[in-house]
Design a protein around this motif. Sequence first.
Motif, PDB file in Angstrom:
ATOM      1  N   UNK A 195       0.856  -1.175   0.000  1.00  0.00           N
ATOM      2  CA  UNK A 195       0.000   0.000   0.000  1.00  0.00           C
ATOM      3  C   UNK A 195       0.900   1.235   0.000  1.00  0.00           C
ATOM      4  N   UNK A 196       0.291   2.378  -0.272  1.00  0.00           N
ATOM      5  CA  UNK A 196       1.043   3.620  -0.199  1.00  0.00           C
ATOM      6  C   UNK A 196       0.140   4.739   0.305  1.00  0.00           C
ATOM      7  N   UNK A 197       0.786   5.746   0.887  1.00  0.00           N
ATOM      8  CA  UNK A 197       0.044   6.891   1.393  1.00  0.00           C
ATOM      9  C   UNK A 197       0.837   8.156   1.117  1.00  0.00           C
ATOM     10  N   UNK A 198       0.248   9.019   0.320  1.00  0.00           N
ATOM     11  CA  UNK A 198       0.835  10.322   0.022  1.00  0.00           C
ATOM     12  C   UNK A 198       0.317  11.336   1.041  1.00  0.00           C
ATOM     13  N   UNK A 199       1.046  12.436   1.226  1.00  0.00           N
ATOM     14  CA  UNK A 199       0.615  13.456   2.189  1.00  0.00           C
ATOM     15  C   UNK A 199      -0.786  13.951   1.892  1.00  0.00           C
ATOM     16  N   UNK A 200      -1.628  13.964   2.916  1.00  0.00           N
ATOM     17  CA  UNK A 200      -2.979  14.464   2.762  1.00  0.00           C
ATOM     18  C   UNK A 200      -3.943  13.526   2.066  1.00  0.00           C
ATOM     19  N   UNK A 201      -3.474  12.323   1.755  1.00  0.00           N
ATOM     20  CA  UNK A 201      -4.331  11.360   1.057  1.00  0.00           C
ATOM     21  C   UNK A 201      -4.505  10.104   1.898  1.00  0.00           C
ATOM     22  N   UNK A 202      -5.542   9.335   1.552  1.00  0.00           N
ATOM     23  CA  UNK A 202      -5.776   8.077   2.249  1.00  0.00           C
ATOM     24  C   UNK A 202      -4.788   7.016   1.765  1.00  0.00           C
ATOM     25  N   UNK A 203      -4.589   6.032   2.628  1.00  0.00           N
ATOM     26  CA  UNK A 203      -3.743   4.907   2.238  1.00  0.00           C
ATOM     27  C   UNK A 203      -4.442   4.125   1.139  1.00  0.00           C
ATOM     28  N   UNK A 204      -3.707   3.799   0.082  1.00  0.00           N
ATOM     29  CA  UNK A 204      -4.314   3.125  -1.052  1.00  0.00           C
ATOM     30  C   UNK A 204      -3.581   1.844  -1.407  1.00  0.00           C
ATOM     31  N   UNK A 205      -4.335   0.906  -1.907  1.00  0.00           N
ATOM     32  CA  UNK A 205      -3.803  -0.375  -2.343  1.00  0.00           C
ATOM     33  C   UNK A 205      -2.938  -0.185  -3.586  1.00  0.00           C
ATOM     34  N   UNK A 206      -1.818  -0.902  -3.620  1.00  0.00           N
ATOM     35  CA  UNK A 206      -0.929  -0.860  -4.770  1.00  0.00           C
ATOM     36  C   UNK A 206      -0.881  -2.226  -5.472  1.00  0.00           C
ATOM     37  N   UNK A 207      -0.574  -3.269  -4.701  1.00  0.00           N
ATOM     38  CA  UNK A 207      -0.426  -4.597  -5.303  1.00  0.00           C
ATOM     39  C   UNK A 207      -0.616  -5.659  -4.232  1.00  0.00           C
ATOM     40  N   UNK A 208      -1.037  -6.849  -4.668  1.00  0.00           N
ATOM     41  CA  UNK A 208      -1.211  -7.971  -3.757  1.00  0.00           C
ATOM     42  C   UNK A 208      -0.713  -9.256  -4.396  1.00  0.00           C
ATOM     43  N   UNK A 209      -0.396 -10.222  -3.547  1.00  0.00           N
ATOM     44  CA  UNK A 209       0.136 -11.486  -4.040  1.00  0.00           C
ATOM     45  C   UNK A 209      -0.371 -12.624  -3.164  1.00  0.00           C
ATOM     46  N   UNK A 210      -0.622 -13.754  -3.807  1.00  0.00           N
ATOM     47  CA  UNK A 210      -1.168 -14.920  -3.110  1.00  0.00           C
ATOM     48  C   UNK A 210      -0.107 -15.627  -2.275  1.00  0.00           C
TER      49      UNK A 210
END
Length: 124
Positions: free
Chosen positions: A37-52
């Motif tokens: 996941x990633x979180x930029x300043x002033x933004x919500x944490x967002x999904x980037x990638x997932x793996x099984x």
Amino acid sequence: QVQLVESGGGLVQAGGSLRLSCAAAGRTFSSYSMGWFRQAPGKEREFVAGISLSGGSTYYADSVKGRFTISRDNDKNSVYLQMSSLNPEDTAVYYCAARFGGTRATQWSGYPHWGQGTQVTVSS
């Protein structure tokens, strides 16, 4: 319980590449689905990638599809995020996350275990 430690962040120019690593300690790593996941300043944490669990299935946010690659090495208890064609919009703190079992999840609330994060800054 699983403990996660990210590394590999830094400053890179637009168009460049970085590889993030996440080392896991604790219970059996191969029993955990992993995500970035990633979180930029002033933004919500967002999904980037997932793996099984085995690494055989991966999934990505549309914003990074084709540019980022998630992988894992269960022998080394590690998960990686190879990032290419970086742009300033990718600037954020990147977090590694784990959830027990194999269910796919893209919401941060679905991951109980988190690393401390690593800063990625992309200059224009």
